[in-house]
Design a protein around this motif. Structure first.
Motif, short mmCIF file in Angstrom:
data_model
loop_
_atom_site.label_atom_id
_atom_site.label_comp_id
_atom_site.label_asym_id
_atom_site.label_seq_id
_atom_site.Cartn_x
_atom_site.Cartn_y
_atom_site.Cartn_z
N ILE A 289 0.79 -1.23 0.00
CA ILE A 289 0.00 0.00 0.00
C ILE A 289 0.83 1.28 0.00
O ILE A 289 0.44 2.29 -0.57
N LEU A 290 2.01 1.28 0.66
CA LEU A 290 2.80 2.50 0.72
C LEU A 290 4.22 2.19 1.17
O LEU A 290 4.52 1.08 1.61
N GLY A 291 5.09 3.19 1.07
CA GLY A 291 6.46 3.09 1.55
C GLY A 291 6.68 4.07 2.69
O GLY A 291 6.04 5.13 2.76
N ALA A 292 7.59 3.72 3.61
CA ALA A 292 7.82 4.56 4.78
C ALA A 292 9.19 4.26 5.36
O ALA A 292 9.94 3.43 4.86
N GLY A 293 9.51 4.97 6.43
CA GLY A 293 10.78 4.73 7.11
C GLY A 293 11.13 5.86 8.05
O GLY A 293 10.45 6.89 8.12
N MET A 294 12.22 5.67 8.81
CA MET A 294 12.73 6.70 9.68
C MET A 294 13.58 7.67 8.86
O MET A 294 14.38 7.24 8.02
N VAL A 295 13.38 8.97 9.06
CA VAL A 295 14.09 9.98 8.27
C VAL A 295 15.60 9.80 8.40
O VAL A 295 16.13 9.68 9.52
N HIS A 296 16.27 9.77 7.27
CA HIS A 296 17.72 9.59 7.26
C HIS A 296 18.40 10.76 7.98
O HIS A 296 18.02 11.92 7.77
N PRO A 297 19.39 10.50 8.84
CA PRO A 297 20.07 11.60 9.55
C PRO A 297 20.61 12.67 8.61
O PRO A 297 20.60 13.86 8.94
N SER A 298 21.07 12.28 7.43
CA SER A 298 21.62 13.27 6.48
C SER A 298 20.55 14.24 6.04
O SER A 298 20.83 15.44 5.82
N VAL A 299 19.31 13.78 5.87
CA VAL A 299 18.21 14.66 5.47
C VAL A 299 17.94 15.69 6.56
O VAL A 299 17.72 16.88 6.28
N LEU A 300 17.99 15.25 7.82
CA LEU A 300 17.79 16.18 8.93
C LEU A 300 18.92 17.20 8.99
O LEU A 300 18.68 18.41 9.15
N GLU A 301 20.15 16.74 8.85
CA GLU A 301 21.31 17.63 8.97
C GLU A 301 21.31 18.69 7.87
O GLU A 301 21.71 19.84 8.08
N MET A 302 20.85 18.32 6.65
CA MET A 302 20.82 19.30 5.56
C MET A 302 19.83 20.42 5.82
O MET A 302 19.92 21.49 5.22
N SER A 311 14.65 13.11 15.75
CA SER A 311 14.45 12.01 14.81
C SER A 311 13.06 12.18 14.19
O SER A 311 12.28 13.03 14.59
N GLY A 312 12.75 11.34 13.23
CA GLY A 312 11.45 11.47 12.59
C GLY A 312 11.16 10.31 11.67
O GLY A 312 12.00 9.45 11.42
N PHE A 313 9.93 10.29 11.17
CA PHE A 313 9.56 9.28 10.18
C PHE A 313 8.84 9.95 9.02
O PHE A 313 8.30 11.05 9.15
N ALA A 314 8.87 9.29 7.88
CA ALA A 314 8.23 9.78 6.67
C ALA A 314 7.53 8.63 5.97
O ALA A 314 7.90 7.46 6.13
N PHE A 315 6.51 8.96 5.19
CA PHE A 315 5.79 7.94 4.44
C PHE A 315 5.15 8.60 3.21
O PHE A 315 5.01 9.82 3.14
N GLY A 316 4.82 7.79 2.25
CA GLY A 316 4.19 8.32 1.05
C GLY A 316 3.25 7.30 0.45
O GLY A 316 3.53 6.10 0.42
N LEU A 317 2.10 7.78 0.00
CA LEU A 317 1.12 6.90 -0.64
C LEU A 317 0.50 7.63 -1.83
O LEU A 317 0.55 8.86 -1.92
N GLY A 318 -0.07 6.86 -2.74
CA GLY A 318 -0.67 7.43 -3.94
C GLY A 318 -2.19 7.39 -3.88
O GLY A 318 -2.78 6.35 -3.57
N GLN A 319 -2.81 8.54 -4.18
CA GLN A 319 -4.27 8.58 -4.15
C GLN A 319 -4.89 7.63 -5.18
O GLN A 319 -5.91 6.99 -4.92
N GLU A 320 -4.26 7.54 -6.36
CA GLU A 320 -4.80 6.65 -7.38
C GLU A 320 -4.81 5.20 -6.89
O GLU A 320 -5.79 4.48 -7.09
N ARG A 321 -3.70 4.79 -6.27
CA ARG A 321 -3.62 3.40 -5.80
C ARG A 321 -4.67 3.13 -4.72
O ARG A 321 -5.30 2.07 -4.71
N ILE A 322 -4.85 4.09 -3.82
CA ILE A 322 -5.86 3.93 -2.77
C ILE A 322 -7.24 3.78 -3.40
O ILE A 322 -8.02 2.88 -3.06
N ALA A 323 -7.56 4.66 -4.35
CA ALA A 323 -8.88 4.62 -4.99
C ALA A 323 -9.08 3.35 -5.79
O ALA A 323 -10.16 2.75 -5.78
N MET A 324 -8.03 2.91 -6.50
CA MET A 324 -8.14 1.69 -7.31
C MET A 324 -8.41 0.48 -6.42
O MET A 324 -9.22 -0.39 -6.76
N LEU A 325 -7.75 0.41 -5.27
CA LEU A 325 -7.95 -0.71 -4.36
C LEU A 325 -9.33 -0.66 -3.71
O LEU A 325 -10.01 -1.68 -3.59
#
Length: 347
Positions: A289-302, A311-325
């Motif tokens: 359904i989606l991809g996720a993970g803990m925010v990479h330290p390099s992303v925070l430092e930049m 620290s933090g987490f991030a995730f991403g999903l697609g509206q089309e995929r949700i609607a299709m399912l």
């Protein structure tokens, strides 16, 4: 018949004509007015006879002519009002509406299924205390890739075939640049950052039943102190249950994304078979359904965020995929072709 008698006869004849006038055409009335009062009309012809009168009679008859002109002008104006009123009445009679007839039902439109899906997802996140942040569809390479821990020579860039406008300007391939820009501006002294960034993204995919060169994403980011993978799992569980039902379960599988570490793919238990295996889940009982993970330290430092403290987490999903399912849609192109037969199914 002398001139005065002719004036009186013209007066009586014209007033009788106006009194008997029953036409409802303005042109007929105007033609009569020109025939009597026009430059070549009857009254003008009578005026030519003033030169044959004595000096004593001319002022008297001239006064009678002016009075007659005023009387006839007033009479014509009044008759013009009567004609106009008759025309309006005839039009109203012809265009009258029978209020006893049954009314015609108005067909109401509805928002596009992707709009409905996006609004529902946004409502879920707003209820969890997230803010909704919009961003640019035309973006800099720096924010789209480099700030996501993807330098110019990084092989992971090949995973996203990109529309470049110049070497440094492109159509964004994900909504992650919005997260980077928001992270730059956030004041952590006021609390953690909790945001989602919905929007349209672009990739050079071949258009087919499951791919499109444009589609929609909604990506989330949470950054604060002591944020853990447990917080990510709890957040994703709540999102999935709200979208697909309280009985749904999730599982996390190790994966790879350059901007998160560790990274996971998130599966939801099949909502058709309940995990027993069917054609929707391809016999596995699970749907990616989606991809996720803990925010990479390099992303925070930049972004100038101390990765030792935050620290933090991030995730991403697609509206089309949700609607299709959710709705059993088997061709992504239906979202974009504007076919009313498709859109009317999702009122």
């Amino acid at each position: 018949m002398d001139l005065q008698e002719q004036l009186q006869a013209l007066r009586n004849q014209t007033l009788d004509q106006l009194k008997a006038f029953n036409g409802n055409h303005t042109k007929e009335l105007q033609d009569l007015k020109v025939a009597v009062l026009g430059k070549k009309g009857s009254l003008t012809e009578l005026l030519k006879g003033l030169k044959d009168l004595s000096a004593d009679m001319r002022p008297l008859v001239g006064k009678q002519v002016n009075e007659l002109r005023d009387v006839l002008t007033t009479a014509f104006d009044q008759q013009a009002k009567v004609v106009e009123a008759a025309k309006i009445k005839a039009q109203l009679d012809a265009e009258s509406i029978d209020v006893t007839l049954p009314g015609r039902q108005m067909t109401l439109g509805n928002r596009h299924v992707l709009t409905q899906t996006n609004e529902e997802i946004e409502d879920i996140f707003l209820g969890m205390g997230f803010q909704i942040v919009d961003g640019f569809e035309v973006e800099k390479d720096y924010y789209n890739f480099e700030r996501m821990n993807l330098p110019k020579d990084h092989p992971a860039r090949d995973m996203q075939d990109t529309f470049y406008i110049t070497e440094e300007i492109l159509l964004r391939t994900h909504t992650s640049p919005v997260q980077a820009r928001t992270l730059d501006q956030h004041d952590f002294s006021k609390g953690p950052l909790k945001m989602v960034s919905p929007g349209r993204v672009f990739r050079r995919d071949t258009d087919d039943a499951t791919h499109s060169h444009q589609f929609h994403q909604i990506e989330g980011l949470v950054v604060g102190k002591n944020i853990s993978m447990g917080d990510l799992k709890g957040t994703l569980e709540m999102i999935i249950k709200k979208m697909f039902g309280e009985e749904r379960k999730i599982r996390l599988r190790p994966s790879y994304f350059p901007f998160t570490e560790p990274s996971v793919e998130v599966d939801v238990s099949c909502f058709k078979c309940g995990g027993k295996g069917c054609n929707v889940c391809k016999g596995t009982g699970w749907i990616e359904i989606l991809g996720a993970g803990m925010v990479h330290p390099s992303v925070l430092e930049m972004s100038g965020v101390n990765s030792e403290e935050y620290s933090g987490f991030a995730f991403g999903l697609g509206q089309e995929r949700i609607a299709m399912l959710r709705y059993g849609i088997n061709d992504i192109r239906g979202f974009y072709q504007g076919d009313m037969r498709f859109s009317e199914q999702f009122k």
